[in-house]
Design a protein around this motif. Structure first.
Motif, PDB file in Angstrom:
ATOM      1  N   LEU A  37       0.869  -1.164   0.000  1.00  0.00           N
ATOM      2  CA  LEU A  37       0.000   0.000   0.000  1.00  0.00           C
ATOM      3  C   LEU A  37       0.910   1.218   0.000  1.00  0.00           C
ATOM      4  O   LEU A  37       2.098   1.116   0.270  1.00  0.00           O
ATOM      5  CB  LEU A  37      -0.925   0.000   1.214  1.00  0.00           C
ATOM      6  N   ARG A  38       0.337   2.376  -0.322  1.00  0.00           N
ATOM      7  CA  ARG A  38       1.144   3.588  -0.349  1.00  0.00           C
ATOM      8  C   ARG A  38       0.349   4.769   0.169  1.00  0.00           C
ATOM      9  O   ARG A  38      -0.883   4.772   0.149  1.00  0.00           O
ATOM     10  CB  ARG A  38       1.634   3.860  -1.770  1.00  0.00           C
ATOM     11  N   GLN A  39       1.095   5.764   0.612  1.00  0.00           N
ATOM     12  CA  GLN A  39       0.459   6.981   1.093  1.00  0.00           C
ATOM     13  C   GLN A  39       1.249   8.178   0.617  1.00  0.00           C
ATOM     14  O   GLN A  39       2.431   8.340   0.962  1.00  0.00           O
ATOM     15  CB  GLN A  39       0.354   6.998   2.617  1.00  0.00           C
ATOM     16  N   ALA A  40       0.594   8.992  -0.178  1.00  0.00           N
ATOM     17  CA  ALA A  40       1.197  10.222  -0.675  1.00  0.00           C
ATOM     18  C   ALA A  40       0.911  11.357   0.302  1.00  0.00           C
ATOM     19  O   ALA A  40      -0.056  11.276   1.076  1.00  0.00           O
ATOM     20  CB  ALA A  40       0.631  10.556  -2.052  1.00  0.00           C
ATOM     21  N   PRO A  41       1.724  12.398   0.284  1.00  0.00           N
ATOM     22  CA  PRO A  41       1.506  13.514   1.213  1.00  0.00           C
ATOM     23  C   PRO A  41       0.105  14.085   1.090  1.00  0.00           C
ATOM     24  O   PRO A  41      -0.359  14.387  -0.018  1.00  0.00           O
ATOM     25  CB  PRO A  41       2.567  14.538   0.776  1.00  0.00           C
ATOM     26  N   GLY A  42      -0.576  14.204   2.214  1.00  0.00           N
ATOM     27  CA  GLY A  42      -1.893  14.802   2.234  1.00  0.00           C
ATOM     28  C   GLY A  42      -3.010  13.910   1.721  1.00  0.00           C
ATOM     29  O   GLY A  42      -4.144  14.369   1.565  1.00  0.00           O
ATOM     30  N   THR A  91       4.716   8.948  -6.450  1.00  0.00           N
ATOM     31  CA  THR A  91       5.473   9.397  -5.287  1.00  0.00           C
ATOM     32  C   THR A  91       4.668   9.174  -4.017  1.00  0.00           C
ATOM     33  O   THR A  91       3.534   9.639  -3.898  1.00  0.00           O
ATOM     34  CB  THR A  91       5.833  10.888  -5.416  1.00  0.00           C
ATOM     35  N   ALA A  92       5.259   8.449  -3.077  1.00  0.00           N
ATOM     36  CA  ALA A  92       4.553   8.101  -1.838  1.00  0.00           C
ATOM     37  C   ALA A  92       5.493   7.309  -0.941  1.00  0.00           C
ATOM     38  O   ALA A  92       6.569   6.878  -1.375  1.00  0.00           O
ATOM     39  CB  ALA A  92       3.314   7.271  -2.141  1.00  0.00           C
ATOM     40  N   GLN A 117      10.341   5.321   1.238  1.00  0.00           N
ATOM     41  CA  GLN A 117       9.963   6.463   0.407  1.00  0.00           C
ATOM     42  C   GLN A 117      10.337   6.220  -1.050  1.00  0.00           C
ATOM     43  O   GLN A 117      11.464   5.835  -1.367  1.00  0.00           O
ATOM     44  CB  GLN A 117      10.660   7.733   0.893  1.00  0.00           C
ATOM     45  N   VAL A 118       9.368   6.477  -1.919  1.00  0.00           N
ATOM     46  CA  VAL A 118       9.603   6.472  -3.362  1.00  0.00           C
ATOM     47  C   VAL A 118       9.274   7.867  -3.876  1.00  0.00           C
ATOM     48  O   VAL A 118       8.168   8.359  -3.666  1.00  0.00           O
ATOM     49  CB  VAL A 118       8.736   5.427  -4.071  1.00  0.00           C
ATOM     50  N   THR A 119      10.244   8.487  -4.505  1.00  0.00           N
ATOM     51  CA  THR A 119      10.048   9.821  -5.059  1.00  0.00           C
ATOM     52  C   THR A 119      10.346   9.793  -6.542  1.00  0.00           C
ATOM     53  O   THR A 119      11.437   9.399  -6.965  1.00  0.00           O
ATOM     54  CB  THR A 119      10.963  10.847  -4.362  1.00  0.00           C
ATOM     55  N   VAL A 120       9.358  10.208  -7.328  1.00  0.00           N
ATOM     56  CA  VAL A 120       9.501  10.251  -8.781  1.00  0.00           C
ATOM     57  C   VAL A 120       9.607  11.717  -9.192  1.00  0.00           C
ATOM     58  O   VAL A 120       8.728  12.520  -8.871  1.00  0.00           O
ATOM     59  CB  VAL A 120       8.319   9.576  -9.484  1.00  0.00           C
TER      60      VAL A 120
END
Length: 122
Positions: A37-42, A91-92, A117-120
């Motif tokens: 699962l993932r969670q992006a900012p906000g 990104t998340a 953290q994964v940042t694209v």
């Protein structure tokens, strides 16, 4: 109790690839559905992918179908998430999860890792 440790996150340009790995502690690893699962900012945490114990049933979120591949190696107690054609919206923080149910893992898994953290970037 199942302990999960993720690795493999990082910074990648759009269109690139990353592979996430999750190591699980429990001997009965095969009994568990494993997922990401993932969670992006906000944003709310969202389901990405899951695979049953035998690997015979796999689910993907529509947003990642055709780009992400989940797999597991029961001999090594690991689950992988191969992410290709990454987009900015991927990104998340990505969390590894485990549950006995492929339904529950999509909403509220029993066990979670700390996330990676994964940042694209563009």
């Amino acid at each position: 109790q199942v302990q999960l440790v993720e690795s493999g996150g990082g910074l990648v340009q759009a269109g690139g690839s990353l592979r996430l790995s999750c190591a699980a502690s429990r001997r009965t690893f095969r009994s568990y559905v494993m997922g990401w699962l993932r969670q992006a900012p906000g944003k709310e945490r969202e389901f990405v992918a899951a695979v049953t114990g035998s690997g015979g049933n796999i689910l993907y979120a529509d947003s990642v179908k055709g780009r992400f591949t989940i797999s597991r190696d029961n001999s090594k107690n690991t689950v992988l998430l191969q992410m290709n054609s990454l987009k900015l919206e991927d990104t998340a923080v990505y969390y590894c999860a485990a549950d006995l149910s492929i339904y529950s893992i999509q909403v509220m898994a029993a066990y979670w890792g700390r996330g990676t953290q994964v940042t694209v970037s563009s």
